[in-house]
Write a protein that holds these residues in place. Structure first.
Motif, short mmCIF file in Angstrom:
data_model
loop_
_atom_site.label_atom_id
_atom_site.label_comp_id
_atom_site.label_asym_id
_atom_site.label_seq_id
_atom_site.Cartn_x
_atom_site.Cartn_y
_atom_site.Cartn_z
N ARG A 26 4.53 3.49 -21.72
CA ARG A 26 4.26 4.71 -20.96
C ARG A 26 5.50 5.08 -20.13
O ARG A 26 6.04 4.24 -19.41
CB ARG A 26 3.07 4.52 -20.03
N THR A 61 3.41 -0.15 -18.13
CA THR A 61 2.36 -0.57 -19.05
C THR A 61 1.23 0.44 -19.03
O THR A 61 0.65 0.78 -20.06
CB THR A 61 1.84 -1.96 -18.66
N SER A 62 0.91 0.95 -17.83
CA SER A 62 -0.14 1.94 -17.65
C SER A 62 0.33 2.98 -16.64
O SER A 62 1.04 2.66 -15.68
CB SER A 62 -1.42 1.26 -17.13
N LEU A 63 -0.10 4.22 -16.84
CA LEU A 63 0.28 5.29 -15.91
C LEU A 63 -0.31 5.08 -14.53
O LEU A 63 0.16 5.68 -13.55
CB LEU A 63 -0.15 6.64 -16.48
N THR A 64 -1.31 4.22 -14.41
CA THR A 64 -1.90 3.94 -13.09
C THR A 64 -0.93 3.22 -12.17
O THR A 64 -1.15 3.17 -10.96
CB THR A 64 -3.18 3.09 -13.24
N GLU A 65 0.15 2.67 -12.72
CA GLU A 65 1.13 1.95 -11.91
C GLU A 65 2.03 2.89 -11.11
O GLU A 65 2.73 2.45 -10.19
CB GLU A 65 1.99 1.06 -12.80
N THR A 106 4.99 13.43 -17.96
CA THR A 106 4.86 12.25 -18.81
C THR A 106 5.77 12.38 -20.02
O THR A 106 5.88 13.45 -20.62
CB THR A 106 3.40 12.10 -19.29
#
Length: 328
Positions: free
Chosen positions: A237, A279-283, A302
């Motif tokens: 990501r 790894t994830s957009l939540t980071e 993104t």
């Protein structure tokens, strides 16, 4: 889950191997093997396997300092999601160093020699390859505090990194541009070319070839390292963050961030463009908070696909195709 081995995450030993080659791409296999805990034949064999599937590859980059001394650069973005044919034309333009599709359009990082007017013409020619580009955004780079060549996996310990790091002979005089160009061409051809082969190509003795390469690297004319497909290391990501900062903001805060692989300072109202990998957009939220109060995020988008990075063409999964089209 895909059964294609090219889509699999790298094993832990391979992650350590890639990190080792990022630290010192020309370290002997015996030295690398000792540091990562395998035998030399295994290290060489595993590298050949991950390189063959495009998961990691050697690359040669000019340093940001050399960029600044020799060229101008700009970030160009068209609002349209350009056609595959136009995207391929962008990627095969040697002075386009990077191409990415994003949630707000397709962007390219371009360089030029001969002043801003020459770079402006190149940008015009690039945009002309797109039938209906929509709004075009062009911002010129004032500085490149961090580029992809300085991004590292964080697998090896500080001791292991130190054991791999090459000590530089102090007091080496700067090489001329001709010598730097010759070394760069040879390293692009084969990053691990033996000193004997390199000396034969240069028409000098082995020791002279070694000193010349040391001088080129020591004076920051080029960086030699190992790039990696982001999905292969679990970082599939990407996000581009646009921000403005207070006058006393220290850009080293961005440079030191483990998730940040590229930092551009552009001439514009939001001067910082920061490219991140996750790894994830939540980071993203936690990473932005860690930058502190001196920087204000004004926009984000993104990255949906990386098509070219530092001159290397990438496939739809971010792996190297083995093709390089670049003219620094």
């Amino acid at each position: 889950m895909s059964s294609d081995p090219r889509d699999q995450l790298l094993a832990e030993v391979d992650l350590a191997l890639v990190h080792a080659l990022q630290v010192n791409a020309r370290a002997p296999w015996a030295r690398i093997a000792e540091v990562i805990g395998v035998d030399p034949a295994t290290a060489a064999r595993r590298w050949a396997a991950i390189n063959a599937r495009g998961a990691a590859w050697f690359a040669v980059w000019p340093t940001p300092e050399r960029h600044a001394a020799r060229s101008d650069a700009a970030l160009v973005r068209v609002a349209a999601r350009i056609t595959p044919e136009a995207a391929d034309a962008w990627c095969r333009t040697p002075w386009v160093l990077a191409v990415e599709r994003t949630s707000v359009g397709t962007q390219a990082f371009v360089v030029g020699h001969g002043g801003l007017a020459a770079l402006e013409q190149r940008i015009h020619d690039l945009v002309a390859l797109v039938d209906d580009p929509g709004p075009v955004h062009v911002e010129y780079a004032a500085a490149v505090p961090r580029d992809d060549s300085s991004w590292r996996l964080r697998v090896l310990s500080a001791t292991q990194v130190r054991d791999l790091s090459e000590s530089r002979t102090p007091g080496l005089r700067a090489p001329g541009e001709e010598a730097a160009a010759e070394v760069t061409a040879l390293l692009r051809e084969d990053a691990r070319m033996t000193w004997g082969a390199m000396a034969a190509r240069m028409g000098v003795r082995d020791a002279t070839a070694r000193r010349t390469v040391e001088r080129v690297l020591a004076h920051g004319l080029v960086r030699l390292g190992c790039d990696v497909a982001m999905p292969a290391v679990g970082l599939g990501r990407g996000v581009v963050v646009r921000a403005r900062a207070t006058p006393d903001f220290d850009p080293e805060v961005l440079v030191r961030s483990p998730s940040v692989h590229r930092v551009l300072r552009l001439v514009g109202p939001a001067e910082w463009t920061v490219s991140c990998r996750f790894t994830s957009l939540t980071e993203l939220d936690a990473v932005e908070r860690a930058w502190g109060p001196g920087i204000e995020v004004v926009d984000r988008w993104t990255v949906t696909a990386a098509l070219k990075r530092n001159g290397h063409l990438l496939d739809s999964s971010g792996r190297s195709t083995g093709e390089v089209d670049v003219d620094w």
